[in-house]
Design a protein around this motif. Structure first.
Motif, PDB file in Angstrom:
ATOM      1  N   ARG A 262     -49.850  76.113-102.718  1.00  0.00           N
ATOM      2  CA  ARG A 262     -50.195  77.268-102.690  1.00  0.00           C
ATOM      3  C   ARG A 262     -50.532  78.654-103.610  1.00  0.00           C
ATOM      4  O   ARG A 262     -49.448  78.713-104.294  1.00  0.00           O
ATOM      5  N   GLU A 263     -51.011  79.758-103.307  1.00  0.00           N
ATOM      6  CA  GLU A 263     -51.692  80.615-104.568  1.00  0.00           C
ATOM      7  C   GLU A 263     -50.111  81.547-104.772  1.00  0.00           C
ATOM      8  O   GLU A 263     -50.148  81.415-106.109  1.00  0.00           O
ATOM      9  N   GLU A 264     -49.369  81.765-103.936  1.00  0.00           N
ATOM     10  CA  GLU A 264     -48.151  82.289-104.237  1.00  0.00           C
ATOM     11  C   GLU A 264     -46.632  81.660-105.155  1.00  0.00           C
ATOM     12  O   GLU A 264     -46.273  82.122-105.573  1.00  0.00           O
ATOM     13  N   VAL A 265     -47.087  80.331-104.958  1.00  0.00           N
ATOM     14  CA  VAL A 265     -46.328  79.323-105.924  1.00  0.00           C
ATOM     15  C   VAL A 265     -46.624  79.117-106.905  1.00  0.00           C
ATOM     16  O   VAL A 265     -46.070  78.625-107.721  1.00  0.00           O
ATOM     17  N   SER A 266     -48.126  79.236-107.483  1.00  0.00           N
ATOM     18  CA  SER A 266     -49.085  79.054-108.705  1.00  0.00           C
ATOM     19  C   SER A 266     -48.616  80.074-109.483  1.00  0.00           C
ATOM     20  O   SER A 266     -49.135  80.701-110.142  1.00  0.00           O
ATOM     21  N   VAL A 267     -47.028  79.802-109.875  1.00  0.00           N
ATOM     22  CA  VAL A 267     -46.647  80.974-111.321  1.00  0.00           C
ATOM     23  C   VAL A 267     -46.817  80.302-112.729  1.00  0.00           C
ATOM     24  O   VAL A 267     -45.926  80.607-113.397  1.00  0.00           O
ATOM     25  N   PHE A 268     -47.810  78.680-112.669  1.00  0.00           N
ATOM     26  CA  PHE A 268     -47.141  78.635-113.908  1.00  0.00           C
ATOM     27  C   PHE A 268     -47.872  79.419-115.528  1.00  0.00           C
ATOM     28  O   PHE A 268     -49.204  79.897-114.824  1.00  0.00           O
ATOM     29  N   GLU A 269     -47.492  79.618-116.191  1.00  0.00           N
ATOM     30  CA  GLU A 269     -48.232  81.012-117.385  1.00  0.00           C
ATOM     31  C   GLU A 269     -49.097  79.941-118.476  1.00  0.00           C
ATOM     32  O   GLU A 269     -48.839  78.773-118.442  1.00  0.00           O
TER      33      GLU A 269
END
Length: 396
Positions: A262-269
């Protein structure tokens, strides 16, 4: 075809293989170097969701190989965009990372959860997984797995994977602490013996995750892509996971897997995740062809019909021989034997003449069935008839 079996010595010896070489296949059938045919209800361990050598995959490979094979994952390519869009529109997820294997997708899910823990949970990193689970063969995914004996194969294990019991919510709750970041499981434990999670358990896990601000991860490497009668198995349970992994069926036989979030979990940099072949157009073009085949009118209805047929047929065999029933979801099913003779059945089925039958026994007391999703009713009946004969011969 003449085969030089001395050449097998050039391969690493990682499993016991019979002295046969498969040379071609079509649908639910394989043919070896001697011309013997085998009815295949394993299909590469649920990989070949459209059977062997399906026209849709051949056409996609031929078409895309004439256009572009691998421009580098540093650039966009059209097939990967098309497949990512299809997956997000068909699911509760917003972002996709393409990988080459289920283990790589699960490794990515572990990394993503830990990254989220760094950013959102004060460095929390533990992921609660299940005893008897199977998540892959990398060091991290082996540590996440609950397969007996794996904790001693390549020590030390990767830290941070406490084990709960499937369908025991209290066992999960007891493991949650300040360092917990996620709960991860297969909706149906395949290698563990085709054991489905209950709806109550899955919904209870989601409630626990919301209560403790944890991520809910479903490993659908084996259960996804129509295998369980819906496009994704989580759809049976009325839950909304945060992360899902796909493999096996997504490529229908080619190396393709996916990590979805989900969007709010997509935290890869930038730099956190990548890979040389990830999302290359040759493989994702196949993924598009497989997806479109599964979504064609009537396809999933036929999967459900064949699942009912297989389940009812296995129950009849169980009743006939006084076995312990059958279980599973969709076309991922198991026959529970009344003794530890599963391996003997597998051998007898493969060696049967004039045609063989390819079976799988992940445990000595059960058989697992993972046929092509487009297997015909006639092929299921043929398999059940031959299995009946084999049981009568092999059963102690």
């Amino acid at each position: 075809m003449t085969v030089n079996f001395a050449d097998t010595q050039s391969l690493m010896d990682i499993t016991a293989r019979p002295d046969i070489v498969f040379v071609k296949g079509e649908g639910s059938w394989l043919e070896d170097h001697n011309g013997k045919r085998y009815l295949d209800v394993i299909q590469g361990w649920a990989v070949n969701c459209l059977g062997h050598n399906p026209p849709a995959i051949r056409e996609a490979l031929n078409r895309q190989s004439g256009l572009l094979i691998n421009p580098s994952p540093a650039f966009y390519n059209q097939p990967s965009l098309e497949l990512a869009s299809r997956l997000t529109k068909a699911s509760v997820f917003d972002r996709v990372f393409f990988a080459n294997s289920g283990a790589e997708a699960n490794e990515g899910a572990i990394k993503l959860a830990r990254k989220w823990g760094q950013k959102k949970r004060n460095g929390a990193y533990k992921i609660i997984t299940m005893n008897h689970a199977f998540h892959g063969r990398t060091l991290a995914t082996m540590s996440a797995s609950g397969k007996e004996g794996w904790d001693k194969k390549f020590p030390p294990q990767v830290d941070g994977f406490p084990k709960a019991e499937l369908n025991d919510l209290d066992s999960v709750r007891a493991l949650i602490d300040e360092q917990t970041v996620a709960i991860m499981l297969e909706p149906v434990q395949g290698e563990g013996g085709v054991i489905p999670a209950t709806k109550e358990f899955m919904q209870g896990l989601q409630a626990l995750c919301k209560e403790h601000h944890l991520l809910f991860i479903v490993d659908e490497v084996q259960t996804g892509y129509g295998r369980c009668g819906e496009l994704f198995a989580y759809q049976h349970y009325g839950v909304t996971p945060d992360i899902m992994t796909l493999g096996k069926g997504i490529g229908g036989g080619v190396p393709l897997a996916a990590l979805l979030s989900r969007e709010e979990v997509s935290v890869f940099e930038y730099g956190d995740q990548g890979g040389t072949y990830n999302g290359n157009p040759l493989m994702t073009a196949v993924g598009v062809a497989v997806f479109d085949t599964l979504m064609a009118d009537g396809f999933m209805d036929n999967v459900k019909a064949r699942a009912t047929q297989l389940s009812e047929g296995l129950l009849k065999l169980s009743a006939k021989y006084g076995m312990k029933g059958e279980r599973g979801v969709g076309l991922l099913r198991a026959l529970l034997l009344d003794g530890d003779y599963g391996n003997e059945l597998v051998l007898a089925a493969r060696e049967a003449l004039p045609e063989g039958l390819l079976l799988n026994a992940p445990r000595p007391n059960l058989l697992r069935f993972m046929p092509a999703l487009n297997i015909t009713s006639e092929e299921i009946e043929l398999m059940l008839t031959r299995l009946d004969d084999l049981i009568a011969k092999v059963r102690p």
